[in-house]
Motif scaffolding. Structure first.
Motif, mmCIF file in Angstrom:
data_model
loop_
_atom_site.group_PDB
_atom_site.id
_atom_site.type_symbol
_atom_site.label_atom_id
_atom_site.label_comp_id
_atom_site.label_asym_id
_atom_site.label_seq_id
_atom_site.Cartn_x
_atom_site.Cartn_y
_atom_site.Cartn_z
ATOM 1 N N GLY A 158 0.778 -1.232 0.000
ATOM 2 C CA GLY A 158 0.000 0.000 0.000
ATOM 3 C C GLY A 158 0.808 1.279 0.000
ATOM 4 N N HIS A 159 2.132 1.175 -0.047
ATOM 5 C CA HIS A 159 2.973 2.368 -0.120
ATOM 6 C C HIS A 159 3.122 2.796 -1.580
ATOM 7 N N ARG A 160 3.579 4.013 -1.789
ATOM 8 C CA ARG A 160 3.865 4.465 -3.148
ATOM 9 C C ARG A 160 4.970 3.602 -3.730
ATOM 10 N N SER A 161 4.954 3.453 -5.043
ATOM 11 C CA SER A 161 6.033 2.724 -5.697
ATOM 12 C C SER A 161 7.269 3.613 -5.775
ATOM 13 N N VAL A 162 8.408 2.999 -5.978
ATOM 14 C CA VAL A 162 9.637 3.765 -6.161
ATOM 15 C C VAL A 162 9.496 4.656 -7.395
ATOM 16 N N THR A 163 8.847 4.158 -8.437
ATOM 17 C CA THR A 163 8.630 4.951 -9.651
ATOM 18 C C THR A 163 7.883 6.238 -9.328
ATOM 19 N N ASN A 164 6.848 6.141 -8.517
ATOM 20 C CA ASN A 164 6.020 7.302 -8.201
ATOM 21 C C ASN A 164 6.582 8.187 -7.084
ATOM 22 N N ASP A 165 7.648 7.740 -6.452
ATOM 23 C CA ASP A 165 8.265 8.510 -5.362
ATOM 24 C C ASP A 165 9.765 8.690 -5.632
ATOM 25 N N ALA A 166 10.142 8.724 -6.898
ATOM 26 C CA ALA A 166 11.558 8.706 -7.293
ATOM 27 C C ALA A 166 12.365 9.850 -6.682
#
Length: 97
Positions: free
Chosen positions: A38-46
């Motif tokens: 349920g956390h943001r993905s690394v892609t979306n939190d780069a």
């Protein structure tokens, strides 16, 4: 020498990941650990991901960053002036050691 660091997300709006720092080859390998929780993905939190790594390991600002996404694709995270700039398709199927 390699170091493994687990970055726990203190809020679902942040990515949770493991980073492997290879000082000899000057590379950072990032594995998404929280997207399925349920956390943001690394892609979306780069931007935050890169900032968190460089804050803990300032020498990594000059390293190459690679990221394996949830489908197993590996891309380079382009770093400029110590910050995330963009993704670059790399075509790797596994992280080199």
């Amino acid at each position: 020498m390699m170091s493994f660091n687990y970055y726990r997300a203190n809020h679902p709006s942040k990515a949770e990941f493991t980073a492997e720092v290879n000082k000899h080859h000057k590379k950072v390998f990032i594995y998404d650990k929280g997207h399925s929780k349920g956390h943001r993905s690394v892609t979306n939190d780069a931007h935050s991901v890169v900032h968190r790594i460089i804050r803990k390991h300032p020498h990594c600002a000059e390293y190459q960053f690679f990221y394996r996404d949830s489908q197993g694709r590996i891309d380079e995270m382009v770093i400029k002036d110590g910050q995330f700039d963009s993704f670059k398709a790399h075509g790797l199927e596994f992280f080199p050691k």
